[in-house]
Design a protein around this motif. Structure first.
Motif, short mmCIF file in Angstrom:
data_model
loop_
_atom_site.label_atom_id
_atom_site.label_comp_id
_atom_site.label_asym_id
_atom_site.label_seq_id
_atom_site.Cartn_x
_atom_site.Cartn_y
_atom_site.Cartn_z
N LYS A 138 28.70 32.99 45.69
CA LYS A 138 29.73 32.19 45.04
C LYS A 138 29.64 32.32 43.53
CE LYS A 138 31.42 27.43 44.59
NZ LYS A 138 31.23 26.02 45.02
N GLN A 139 28.43 32.27 42.99
CA GLN A 139 28.26 32.37 41.54
C GLN A 139 28.58 33.77 41.03
OE1 GLN A 139 27.88 29.73 39.71
NE2 GLN A 139 27.69 28.44 41.55
N MET A 140 28.28 34.80 41.83
CA MET A 140 28.64 36.16 41.45
C MET A 140 30.16 36.29 41.35
SD MET A 140 25.95 38.04 40.94
CE MET A 140 24.20 38.18 41.35
N GLY A 141 30.86 35.62 42.27
CA GLY A 141 32.32 35.62 42.22
C GLY A 141 32.84 34.95 40.96
N LEU A 142 32.25 33.81 40.60
CA LEU A 142 32.66 33.10 39.38
C LEU A 142 32.36 33.95 38.14
CD1 LEU A 142 31.49 29.44 40.09
CD2 LEU A 142 33.84 30.27 39.93
N GLN A 143 31.20 34.61 38.14
CA GLN A 143 30.84 35.45 37.00
C GLN A 143 31.87 36.57 36.82
OE1 GLN A 143 29.68 38.84 36.96
NE2 GLN A 143 29.25 38.82 34.77
N PHE A 277 44.59 40.36 38.93
CA PHE A 277 44.24 40.40 40.36
C PHE A 277 42.78 40.81 40.58
CE2 PHE A 277 48.69 39.87 41.05
CZ PHE A 277 48.78 39.29 42.31
N ILE A 278 42.12 41.35 39.57
CA ILE A 278 40.67 41.51 39.65
C ILE A 278 40.01 40.14 39.52
CG2 ILE A 278 38.62 42.43 38.48
CD1 ILE A 278 40.21 44.85 37.67
N PHE A 279 40.58 39.32 38.66
CA PHE A 279 40.01 38.01 38.38
C PHE A 279 40.18 37.01 39.54
CE2 PHE A 279 42.85 34.43 37.23
CZ PHE A 279 41.92 33.40 37.08
N ILE A 280 41.31 37.04 40.24
CA ILE A 280 41.61 36.04 41.27
C ILE A 280 40.55 35.97 42.38
CG2 ILE A 280 43.20 35.50 43.17
CD1 ILE A 280 45.50 36.14 41.34
N PRO A 281 40.13 37.09 42.99
CA PRO A 281 39.16 36.99 44.10
C PRO A 281 37.85 36.31 43.71
CG PRO A 281 40.15 39.17 44.05
CD PRO A 281 40.55 38.49 42.78
N GLY A 282 37.46 36.40 42.45
CA GLY A 282 36.22 35.78 42.04
C GLY A 282 36.20 34.28 42.24
N PHE A 283 37.34 33.63 42.04
CA PHE A 283 37.41 32.19 42.16
C PHE A 283 37.55 31.73 43.61
CE2 PHE A 283 38.58 32.00 37.57
CZ PHE A 283 37.60 31.09 37.20
N GLY A 323 51.53 47.89 43.02
CA GLY A 323 50.37 48.76 43.17
C GLY A 323 49.19 48.28 42.33
N ALA A 324 49.48 47.84 41.09
CA ALA A 324 48.42 47.31 40.23
C ALA A 324 47.78 46.07 40.84
CB ALA A 324 48.99 46.98 38.85
N ALA A 325 48.59 45.23 41.50
CA ALA A 325 48.07 44.03 42.15
C ALA A 325 47.14 44.41 43.31
CB ALA A 325 49.22 43.16 42.65
N PHE A 326 47.55 45.38 44.12
CA PHE A 326 46.72 45.82 45.25
C PHE A 326 45.39 46.41 44.76
CE2 PHE A 326 50.59 46.08 48.11
CZ PHE A 326 50.08 45.19 49.06
N ILE A 327 45.46 47.27 43.76
CA ILE A 327 44.25 47.91 43.25
C ILE A 327 43.33 46.86 42.62
CG2 ILE A 327 43.32 49.56 41.57
CD1 ILE A 327 45.88 51.21 41.97
N GLY A 328 43.90 45.96 41.84
CA GLY A 328 43.11 44.91 41.22
C GLY A 328 42.42 44.02 42.23
N ALA A 329 43.15 43.62 43.29
CA ALA A 329 42.58 42.75 44.32
C ALA A 329 41.45 43.45 45.06
CB ALA A 329 43.66 42.31 45.30
N GLY A 330 41.64 44.72 45.40
CA GLY A 330 40.60 45.46 46.10
C GLY A 330 39.34 45.58 45.28
N TYR A 331 39.51 45.93 44.01
CA TYR A 331 38.35 46.07 43.12
C TYR A 331 37.72 44.71 42.82
CZ TYR A 331 35.58 47.62 39.12
OH TYR A 331 34.54 47.90 38.26
#
Length: 421
Positions: A138-143, A277-283, A323-331
């Motif tokens: 969880k903390q790794m996701g927040l970081q 979308f890279i940032f969203i999964p962390g939270f 496409g940017a949203a998909f790539i960002g979410a995956g990464y």
């Protein structure tokens, strides 16, 4: 107020101090990219190479400093190293405001890379020291979320400030003053966790910590010097590839937009969507892992693949943004999961930060040499323009990678264990 960690209880103020380090880890080189056009007007005789060095040198110098930081993490002066690196970082922010030439900017950028390289492993390493099991994930996701969101905000701020005094955009490099101001709270981290002398606590969470730590000792894999090298190399290889696969947006999207004669503002929009979308999964990493479970990294890989397919084969503005949203979410899912995986590549908890430093080198290495690899393969195959080829190549390579993920989905690197959720 204390926080449940899976190890010894941690003061909330200490956790805030640790997470504040994430505010600065993604800023070197990338944050000032939007103002390069402004610098061309301020210094009209500046060469293209000098402008590239301004963004490239910090990332290149980060790599050897990551190795040095990993080695220094074995000492009993972790907090002092963090404070010194923050001072170097903040000093660079101040020097930027008084610089008068491109040469000075480049020299300061080199110093910035040194400070960042020393600091970056500790932003995740201190979390590895103080958390265990699902608490750590969880903390790794927040970081990951905090670091990427700060980059989005800093890039946007630079774009706004670049229309005024040319020194103003460099104020984003004063952000280290925030973690530096609250760094005294880092002293509240339990010494037993900080230097790996215990893995239990008195709050009933020791079972989680002990069972997850035991996973590092009962693999049957070859182990030497406190590292499980098969796991470590797997983490390094996967992180290198997913970074290589996704960073193509940053390098080639501007050329694609120019080639298709779209508005130049579209590049900024696509880049913002990508980092958002890279940032969203962390939270929301924990719900994602609990929902997808063993399919998490398969879905993440397919998300990367779908995004690259849109860039490679559907040349419309909406396709680029989706496409940017998909790539960002995956990464964005891969990144914190791999940070957590790195902590299970060691049998000696004291070497967690060193393992993270080695894995992080894969990230910065991929950023540095991705264009060289892509252009080298293009020349070898005698392909056409590099822009279209870059997206097609990465689509093909990611499709092959997806097959590997599917075949080895139950292996350490691609599976999600009970210690993750």
């Amino acid at each position: 107020m204390t926080v449940t960690t899976g190890k010894l209880p941690l003061k909330l103020s200490a956790l805030v101090a640790i997470l504040s380090l994430s505010l600065v880890v993604n800023l070197p080189g990338l944050a000032i990219t939007p103002m390069l056009g402004t610098l061309s007007k301020v210094f009209p005789h500046t060469t293209q190479l000098e402008k590239q060095l301004l963004t490239m040198l910090p990332n290149l110098l980060i790599i050897p400093c990551l190795l040095l930081s990993g080695r220094l993490s074995l000492s009993r002066h972790k907090i002092s190293i963090v404070v010194v690196s923050l001072i170097i970082y903040a000093l660079c922010g101040i020097l930027y405001l008084f610089s008068t030439s491109m040469v000075e900017l480049i020299v300061i950028s080199c110093l910035l890379g040194v400070g960042a390289g020393l600091l970056i492993p500790f932003s995740t390493g201190l979390l590895a020291d103080t958390f265990a099991g699902p608490y750590r994930m969880k903390q790794m996701g927040l970081q990951s979320a905090i670091s990427n969101m700060t980059l989005v905000c800093a890039t946007y701020a630079v774009g706004l400030l670049s229309h005024g005094n040319w020194h103003l955009p460099f104020v984003v490099y004063l952000i280290p003053l925030i973690p530096l101001a609250i760094s005294p709270f880092l002293r509240k981290i339990p010494v037993e966790d900080l230097y790996g002398t215990t893995s239990s606590d008195s709050t009933g969470s020791s079972a989680t910590a002990n069972s997850c730590q035991a996973a590092s000792h009962s693999t049957g894999a070859s182990e030497k010097g406190g590292f499980i090298y098969s796991r470590l190399f797997a983490a390094i290889g996967v992180y290198f590839f997913v970074t290589f696969s996704s960073i193509v947006i940053s390098y080639y999207c501007p050329f694609l937009v120019e080639k298709e004669h779209w508005s130049s503002s579209l590049t900024g929009t696509i880049t913002a969507i990508y980092f958002f979308f890279i940032f969203i999964p962390g939270f929301c990493l924990s719900p994602i892992l609990k929902t997808l479970k063993q399919s998490t990294l398969i879905v993440s890989t397919l998300s990367l693949l779908a995004g690259l397919a849109l860039f490679a084969f559907v040349r419309t503005e909406w396709a680029m943004m989706v496409g940017a949203a998909f790539i960002g979410a995956g990464y964005g899912i891969y990144q914190p999961v791999l940070y957590n995986k790195a902590t299970f590549t060691v049998t000696d908890p004291r070497k967690s930060t060193m393992a993270l430093a080695l894995v992080l080198i894969a990230n910065y290495g991929a950023i540095a040499i991705a264009p060289v690899i892509i252009d080298g393969i293009r020349s070898l195959l005698h392909a056409g323009g590099v822009t279209g080829f870059a997206f097609i190549l990465n689509f093909v390579l990611t499709a092959l990678f997806a097959v590997i993920v599917l075949i080895f989905r139950k292996s350490f690197i691609f599976s999600i264990s009970k210690c993750d959720v």
